[in-house]
Design a protein around this motif. Structure first.
Motif, PDB file in Angstrom:
ATOM      1  N   GLY A 326       0.820  -1.187   0.000  1.00  0.00           N
ATOM      2  CA  GLY A 326       0.000   0.000   0.000  1.00  0.00           C
ATOM      3  C   GLY A 326       0.871   1.260   0.000  1.00  0.00           C
ATOM      4  O   GLY A 326       2.056   1.195   0.286  1.00  0.00           O
ATOM      5  N   PRO A 327       0.299   2.427  -0.327  1.00  0.00           N
ATOM      6  CA  PRO A 327      -1.080   2.600  -0.741  1.00  0.00           C
ATOM      7  C   PRO A 327      -1.322   2.012  -2.125  1.00  0.00           C
ATOM      8  O   PRO A 327      -0.376   1.764  -2.871  1.00  0.00           O
ATOM      9  N   TYR A 328      -2.582   1.800  -2.439  1.00  0.00           N
ATOM     10  CA  TYR A 328      -2.950   1.145  -3.684  1.00  0.00           C
ATOM     11  C   TYR A 328      -3.592   2.139  -4.638  1.00  0.00           C
ATOM     12  O   TYR A 328      -4.567   2.797  -4.290  1.00  0.00           O
ATOM     13  N   ALA A 329      -3.035   2.243  -5.840  1.00  0.00           N
ATOM     14  CA  ALA A 329      -3.573   3.157  -6.838  1.00  0.00           C
ATOM     15  C   ALA A 329      -4.882   2.613  -7.402  1.00  0.00           C
ATOM     16  O   ALA A 329      -5.154   1.411  -7.339  1.00  0.00           O
ATOM     17  N   THR A 330      -5.682   3.509  -7.971  1.00  0.00           N
ATOM     18  CA  THR A 330      -6.907   3.066  -8.643  1.00  0.00           C
ATOM     19  C   THR A 330      -6.557   2.119  -9.779  1.00  0.00           C
ATOM     20  O   THR A 330      -7.191   1.078  -9.963  1.00  0.00           O
ATOM     21  N   ILE A 331      -5.536   2.475 -10.542  1.00  0.00           N
ATOM     22  CA  ILE A 331      -5.056   1.650 -11.660  1.00  0.00           C
ATOM     23  C   ILE A 331      -3.645   1.200 -11.328  1.00  0.00           C
ATOM     24  O   ILE A 331      -2.759   2.034 -11.104  1.00  0.00           O
ATOM     25  N   GLU A 332      -3.428  -0.107 -11.269  1.00  0.00           N
ATOM     26  CA  GLU A 332      -2.115  -0.638 -10.928  1.00  0.00           C
ATOM     27  C   GLU A 332      -1.478  -1.280 -12.158  1.00  0.00           C
ATOM     28  O   GLU A 332      -2.142  -1.986 -12.914  1.00  0.00           O
ATOM     29  N   VAL A 333      -0.199  -1.039 -12.352  1.00  0.00           N
ATOM     30  CA  VAL A 333       0.537  -1.572 -13.493  1.00  0.00           C
ATOM     31  C   VAL A 333       1.813  -2.251 -13.015  1.00  0.00           C
ATOM     32  O   VAL A 333       2.330  -1.950 -11.936  1.00  0.00           O
ATOM     33  N   ASP A 334       2.322  -3.179 -13.810  1.00  0.00           N
ATOM     34  CA  ASP A 334       3.608  -3.810 -13.522  1.00  0.00           C
ATOM     35  C   ASP A 334       4.732  -2.848 -13.886  1.00  0.00           C
ATOM     36  O   ASP A 334       4.657  -2.127 -14.888  1.00  0.00           O
ATOM     37  N   ASP A 335       5.777  -2.858 -13.081  1.00  0.00           N
ATOM     38  CA  ASP A 335       6.952  -2.017 -13.345  1.00  0.00           C
ATOM     39  C   ASP A 335       7.906  -2.791 -14.245  1.00  0.00           C
ATOM     40  O   ASP A 335       8.496  -3.780 -13.817  1.00  0.00           O
ATOM     41  N   PRO A 336       8.064  -2.373 -15.509  1.00  0.00           N
ATOM     42  CA  PRO A 336       8.918  -3.144 -16.420  1.00  0.00           C
ATOM     43  C   PRO A 336      10.383  -3.151 -16.018  1.00  0.00           C
ATOM     44  O   PRO A 336      11.145  -4.022 -16.423  1.00  0.00           O
TER      45      PRO A 336
END
Length: 413
Positions: A326-336
């Motif tokens: 956390g905190p958790y974003a509304t939209i979560e993405v993988d970190d390349p």
């Protein structure tokens, strides 16, 4: 080493940037004792928080951890510019080795002691202010999962002030950079590498104001987790200081006199399934301002160009790296990059005066391409680049840097 036997007495003074005289003790909790004091230079009344080492139910080391966590959160809030509805940190002072906090002295009552606010208009205004608080905290990566009436004061004109940050915390990492899961945040060692940790704070879910997402792994935590607690707080006020352990609360089912729009806003915000709530505190604030639970603002779409995956975007939504702490974003993405260069709350989407705006909230910046031309956004003070820029259809967003490996095309709907 702090002198844990030291406690202030009326007339004692401490000094750092300014000098303060202790006037009287005005409150006491599990982690701190609160004194009213006076700034000797300005005559201003302030509050001084002192670690409550006399609490026999908790080891002194734990008291220091919780006290330090509150100080750290307030310092982060100050560095982010502060907020009018959050208690302000004036300065921290060390006296005989004991860390003290000098904060606002707020005249008013704890929300848990107030049972006379029954006007739906007043309750709606309180809700708007609390939504604004949580939008600010989320944007600045400050986790606050313990919203309840004894953490809020109401001033004489019923303005809310968030006053307690003992359970607030920054995202946790061990010294080797491993993320510490929320459920493991009170352990003494990293569960990945065994390194000693500075103890975090776990908030036990299941109370009258806590969202089901905190324990039910079927649902992902996010900004909507705070929305649930805000809805419960508004019901508590309307219901003369009585809370219930229920979801999907319609105040009218409890013979509470209120307007239909406010009842519907509370019911939507306390839905069991997060997808049935407001997406974030910004959206809930707009519903309260418009007095309409069905408010549906503009939406847009983000498309990851390499995979075609799409996300719906609403005003107030955030985008950040997937994480377990956390905190958790509304939209979560993988970190390349696999190096955590994408922040947990890396950017925020706002809608102002009919236009979409992208705001960088990260530690490493964001690139916004307009017709192929890159523009650097930077929320830090390292560069002179702005932290925000208007968004247009087909703009491309790259977290961190050009060619980082994640390009998102923005499409207006």
């Amino acid at each position: 080493m702090p002198d844990m036997s030291w406690t202030p007495s009326q007339g004692d003074t401490i000094s750092k940037g300014d000098s303060y005289e202790f006037i009287e003790q005005v409150g006491s909790g599990g982690f701190s004792v609160v004194w009213k004091a006076q700034n000797q230079s300005t005559g201003e009344d302030v509050a001084i928080k002192v670690p409550n080492y006399a609490n026999a139910n908790m080891p002194d080391t734990d008291i220091e951890v919780y006290f330090g966590r509150e100080l750290s959160a307030l310092e982060d809030i100050t560095n982010a510019g502060g907020h009018p509805h959050i208690m302000e940190l004036h300065e921290s002072v060390s006296h005989q080795g004991v860390d003290l906090m000098v904060v606002d002295f707020i005249t008013g009552e704890l929300m848990e002691d107030v049972q006379s606010i029954t006007d739906p208009q007043n309750v709606r205004q309180i809700g708007i202010a609390i939504c604004d608080i949580f939008s600010f905290l989320h944007e600045n990566e400050i986790i606050y999962r313990d919203l309840k009436p004894d953490n809020i004061m109401l001033t004489g004109n019923d303005e809310p002030k968030l006053i307690d940050f003992n359970t607030a915390r920054d995202p946790l990492q061990c010294p080797n950079g491993h993320e510490i899961k929320f459920e493991n945040a009170d352990q003494n060692h990293c569960t990945v590498c065994g390194t000693d940790l500075n103890s975090g704070t776990v908030v036990t879910a299941g109370g009258k104001f806590k969202a089901p997402d905190l324990t039910n792994q079927q649902y992902r935590q996010g900004p909507w987790t705070d929305v649930y607690a805000i809805g419960k707080i508004l019901f508590y006020i309307l219901n003369s200081g009585q809370a219930v352990i229920q979801d999907n609360i319609d105040p009218r089912d409890y013979q509470v006199s209120t307007s239909a729009p406010l009842a519907e806003i509370i019911q939507r915000s306390t839905a069991v399934n997060p997808t049935n709530r407001f997406r974030n505190a910004t959206e809930m604030k707009e519903a309260l301002e418009q007095n309409d639970a069905s408010v549906s603002g503009p939406s847009a779409t983000l498309r990851i160009q390499s995979t075609g995956q799409e996300f719906t975007v609403s005003p107030g939504d955030t985008l950040g790296r997937k994480n377990t702490a956390g905190p958790y974003a509304t939209i979560e993405v993988d970190d390349p990059g696999n190096d955590a260069y994408i922040s947990r709350i890396h950017m925020k989407f706002e809608h102002e005066q009919g236009r979409w705006v992208l705001k960088d909230t990260s530690k490493n910046g964001t690139i916004l391409y307009k017709n192929g031309t890159p523009y650097q956004l930077d929320s830090t003070s390292r560069t002179q680049n702005p932290d925000r820029r208007a968004l247009d259809d087909r703009d491309v967003i790259s977290p961190v840097a050009e060619n980082y490996g994640l390009d998102l095309q923005f499409r207006t709907n």
